[in-house]
Design a protein around this motif. Structure first.
Motif, mmCIF file in Angstrom:
data_model
loop_
_atom_site.group_PDB
_atom_site.id
_atom_site.type_symbol
_atom_site.label_atom_id
_atom_site.label_comp_id
_atom_site.label_asym_id
_atom_site.label_seq_id
_atom_site.Cartn_x
_atom_site.Cartn_y
_atom_site.Cartn_z
ATOM 1 N N LYS A 155 49.348 39.855 29.976
ATOM 2 C CA LYS A 155 48.583 39.017 31.050
ATOM 3 C C LYS A 155 49.582 37.894 31.503
ATOM 4 N N TYR B 196 46.409 34.041 37.594
ATOM 5 C CA TYR B 196 46.522 35.732 37.271
ATOM 6 C C TYR B 196 45.540 35.874 36.026
ATOM 7 N N LYS B 197 44.765 35.087 35.846
ATOM 8 C CA LYS B 197 43.714 35.268 34.616
ATOM 9 C C LYS B 197 42.983 36.613 34.234
ATOM 10 N N ASP B 198 42.601 37.196 35.334
ATOM 11 C CA ASP B 198 41.763 38.353 35.535
ATOM 12 C C ASP B 198 42.593 39.762 35.539
ATOM 13 N N ASP B 199 43.738 39.607 35.515
ATOM 14 C CA ASP B 199 44.713 40.750 35.797
ATOM 15 C C ASP B 199 45.223 41.085 34.243
ATOM 16 N N ILE B 200 45.082 42.279 34.087
ATOM 17 C CA ILE B 200 45.778 42.912 32.907
ATOM 18 C C ILE B 200 46.782 43.854 33.046
ATOM 19 N N TRP C 279 50.322 46.498 36.636
ATOM 20 C CA TRP C 279 49.234 45.880 36.645
ATOM 21 C C TRP C 279 48.015 46.578 37.145
ATOM 22 N N ILE D 143 48.116 40.383 24.902
ATOM 23 C CA ILE D 143 46.652 40.142 24.753
ATOM 24 C C ILE D 143 46.435 41.046 23.599
#
Length: 88
Positions: free
Chosen positions: A9, A31-35, A64, A83
């Motif tokens: 992330k 950008y916390k919700d993008d993995i 992404w 992560i």
């Protein structure tokens, strides 16, 4: 150092500091919700500088999950955080 297949992330952004022509890394949760998944890792030449910052330990190509751009994007290694997924 990142490896191909790692989940990542984006944790930092490059921002212009209060000094002219100087940049610094700032923690960000924009950008916390993008993995993303690491596709490639390249090590740069050591000793080089850009924007008055030392090059990172590596450049990372990431695909992404939620990006509107379908192609993978290169990032400085310092931008990303791994992560950790617990294996059972």
């Amino acid at each position: 150092m990142f490896k191909v297949g790692d989940l990542v992330k984006r944790v930092k952004v490059l921002q212009n500091s209060t000094k002219s022509d100087s940049f610094e890394w700032v923690l960000s949760d924009a950008y916390k919700d993008d993995i993303g998944i690491v596709l490639e890792v390249e090590a740069p030449y050591s000793g080089e500088k850009i924007f008055n910052l030392s090059y990172p330990e590596c450049f990372v190509k990431v695909k992404w999950q939620k990006r509107h751009i379908n192609s993978p994007i290169w990032h400085w290694g310092e931008e990303l955080g791994a992560i950790n997924i617990e294996k059972k």
